[in-house]
Design an enzyme around this catalytic site. Structure first.
Site, PDB file in Angstrom:
ATOM      1  N   HIS A  52       6.085  -1.323  -4.048  1.00 63.62           N
ATOM      2  CA  HIS A  52       6.792  -1.969  -3.507  1.00 63.62           C
ATOM      3  C   HIS A  52       6.741  -3.612  -4.006  1.00 63.62           C
ATOM      4  O   HIS A  52       6.126  -5.048  -3.630  1.00 63.62           O
ATOM      5  CB  HIS A  52       5.557  -2.770  -2.221  1.00 63.62           C
ATOM      6  CG  HIS A  52       5.525  -1.595  -1.012  1.00 63.62           C
ATOM      7  ND1 HIS A  52       6.214  -1.433  -0.505  1.00 63.62           N
ATOM      8  CD2 HIS A  52       4.420  -0.232  -0.779  1.00 63.62           C
ATOM      9  CE1 HIS A  52       5.886  -0.447   0.789  1.00 63.62           C
ATOM     10  NE2 HIS A  52       4.608   0.217   0.047  1.00 63.62           N
ATOM     11  N   GLN A 155      -2.311   8.969  -4.132  1.00 62.61           N
ATOM     12  CA  GLN A 155      -2.254   8.436  -2.447  1.00 62.61           C
ATOM     13  C   GLN A 155      -2.975   8.810  -1.738  1.00 62.61           C
ATOM     14  O   GLN A 155      -2.028  10.054  -1.007  1.00 62.61           O
ATOM     15  CB  GLN A 155      -1.565   6.920  -2.705  1.00 62.61           C
ATOM     16  CG  GLN A 155      -1.676   5.790  -3.220  1.00 62.61           C
ATOM     17  CD  GLN A 155      -1.188   4.853  -2.497  1.00 62.61           C
ATOM     18  OE1 GLN A 155       0.516   4.207  -3.503  1.00 62.61           O
ATOM     19  NE2 GLN A 155      -1.368   4.322  -1.700  1.00 62.61           N
ATOM     20  N   GLU A 157      -2.226   8.588   2.337  1.00 61.19           N
ATOM     21  CA  GLU A 157      -1.718   7.483   3.466  1.00 61.19           C
ATOM     22  C   GLU A 157      -1.282   8.155   4.383  1.00 61.19           C
ATOM     23  O   GLU A 157      -0.140   8.206   4.648  1.00 61.19           O
ATOM     24  CB  GLU A 157      -1.485   6.505   2.321  1.00 61.19           C
ATOM     25  CG  GLU A 157      -0.069   6.630   1.594  1.00 61.19           C
ATOM     26  CD  GLU A 157       1.001   5.739   0.538  1.00 61.19           C
ATOM     27  OE1 GLU A 157       0.272   4.887   0.956  1.00 61.19           O
ATOM     28  OE2 GLU A 157       1.527   5.742  -0.412  1.00 61.19           O
ATOM     29  N   ASP A 183       0.111   2.410   5.750  1.00 65.00           N
ATOM     30  CA  ASP A 183       0.928   4.201   5.828  1.00 65.00           C
ATOM     31  C   ASP A 183       0.276   4.797   6.179  1.00 65.00           C
ATOM     32  O   ASP A 183       0.804   5.043   7.299  1.00 65.00           O
ATOM     33  CB  ASP A 183       1.691   4.454   4.434  1.00 65.00           C
ATOM     34  CG  ASP A 183       2.554   3.750   3.923  1.00 65.00           C
ATOM     35  OD1 ASP A 183       3.730   3.329   4.317  1.00 65.00           O
ATOM     36  OD2 ASP A 183       2.675   3.087   2.698  1.00 65.00           O
TER      37      ASP A 183
HETATM   38  C1  3PY Z   1      -1.108   0.855   2.014  1.00 63.09           C
HETATM   39  O1  3PY Z   1      -1.873   0.619   2.448  1.00 63.09           O
HETATM   40  O2  3PY Z   1      -0.511   1.769   2.505  1.00 63.09           O
HETATM   41  C2  3PY Z   1      -0.667   1.156   0.458  1.00 63.09           C
HETATM   42  O3  3PY Z   1      -0.303   1.430   0.096  1.00 63.09           O
HETATM   43  C3  3PY Z   1      -1.450  -0.004   0.021  1.00 63.09           C
HETATM   44  O4  3PY Z   1      -1.814  -0.247  -1.433  1.00 63.09           O
HETATM   45 MG    MG Z   2       1.553   2.847   0.974  1.00 60.00          MG
END
Ligand code: 3PY
Ligand code: MG
Length: 262
Positions: A52, A155, A157, A183
């Site tokens: 991002h 991650q 998410e 996310d």
């Molecule tokens: C999210 O909150 O989706 C993230 O990837 C934070 O880094």
């Molecule tokens: Mg994210």
């Protein structure tokens, strides 16, 4: 004269293996001086974001150097889970990778394969890259050091990642999982509602499940209070805001004070 011959120790990897929690922030602005300052302020790591942000490869390389000057661990969030991007981040000298949107064990295995040398993985080898200090660290020491010290973080998410968490946590070569509440909230139909009780219940369950394994949990936090809350809930890798958000908060505070004087 001092000659470099050893692979650097990843202090946050050691700290978390010892049960400690660590604090960092994201770098999205591409400015090495800010990354140095993150280190001088006493944080433990920085995540150089290439998901991002507009951080280019050249900027990312300079941010890694700045993190080393500031004595903090540089972790690179790769743009996507591809072997090419993971190899580039690690060969440039990142102490770890953060891989977004890892929703299945197969995707987690792919990240490990790209990030680790044999026997766990199949990372392409070049003994003269910056990570090997351009060859000043001998090849065998470099390969063993890179496999030992590199952090591989995926991650969580998306609801699919939550459903597949047991399988993801069983993947050898992953150090920890990092919850992306933003996310995750979108995938649960409550975009950006960080106080949503169902979102918080799911996050607690991810942390608790992770703590029952040999991996640690991390989470993106908006501020210090948030970090303290999730640390008490069991998360160890606490990433607070971005350097741009911290600067914006300082500017807002300044403007508020100026307005009160008017
Ligand atoms: C999210 O909150 O989706 C993230 O990837 C934070 O880094
Ligand atoms: Mg994210």
């Amino acid at each position: 004269m001092k000659t470099v011959s050893q692979y650097p120790v990843n202090t946050i990897k050691q700290a978390m293996a010892g049960g400690k929690s660590v604090h960092g922030t994201f770098a999205v602005l591409g400015e090495p001086a800010l990354v140095e300052m993150i280190g001088y302020a006493g944080l433990d790591y920085v995540i150089i974001d290439t998901e991002h942000s507009g951080n280019t490869t050249e900027q990312a390389g300079n941010l890694i150097r700045a993190a080393e000057i500031g004595n903090i661990t540089p972790i690179m969030r790769v743009t996507a889970n591809t072997p090419e991007l993971i190899l580039r981040a690690l060969d440039m000298g990142a102490g770890g990778i953060l891989v977004p949107q890892v929703n299945t064990a197969a995707q987690a295995i792919a990240a490990v394969k790209a990030a680790r040398y044999a026997p766990l993985g199949e990372r392409g080898i070049a003994g003269v890259v910056r990570a090997a200090r351009y060859g000043f660290v001998p090849m065998q020491e470099y390969i063993a050091g890179a496999n030992r010290e590199t952090l591989v973080i995926t991650q969580v998410e998306h609801v699919d990642s939550v459903s597949n968490l047991d399988e993801i946590l069983a993947v050898d070569g992953i150090d920890g999982v990092f919850i992306g509440p933003t996310d995750l909230s979108q995938s649960m139909g409550c975009t950006g509602q960080f106080d949503n009780p169902e979102l918080r219940r799911v996050i607690h369950s991810v942390i608790e499940k992770t703590r029952r394994t040999d991996k640690w949990a991390g989470i993106f936090c908006l501020n210090a209070a948030d970090a303290e809350y999730w640390r008490k809930a069991g998360a160890q890798f606490l990433t607070i805001a971005t350097e741009s958000m911290l600067f914006a908060a300082a500017l807002r505070q300044l403007k508020k004070q100026l307005d009160q004087q008017a």
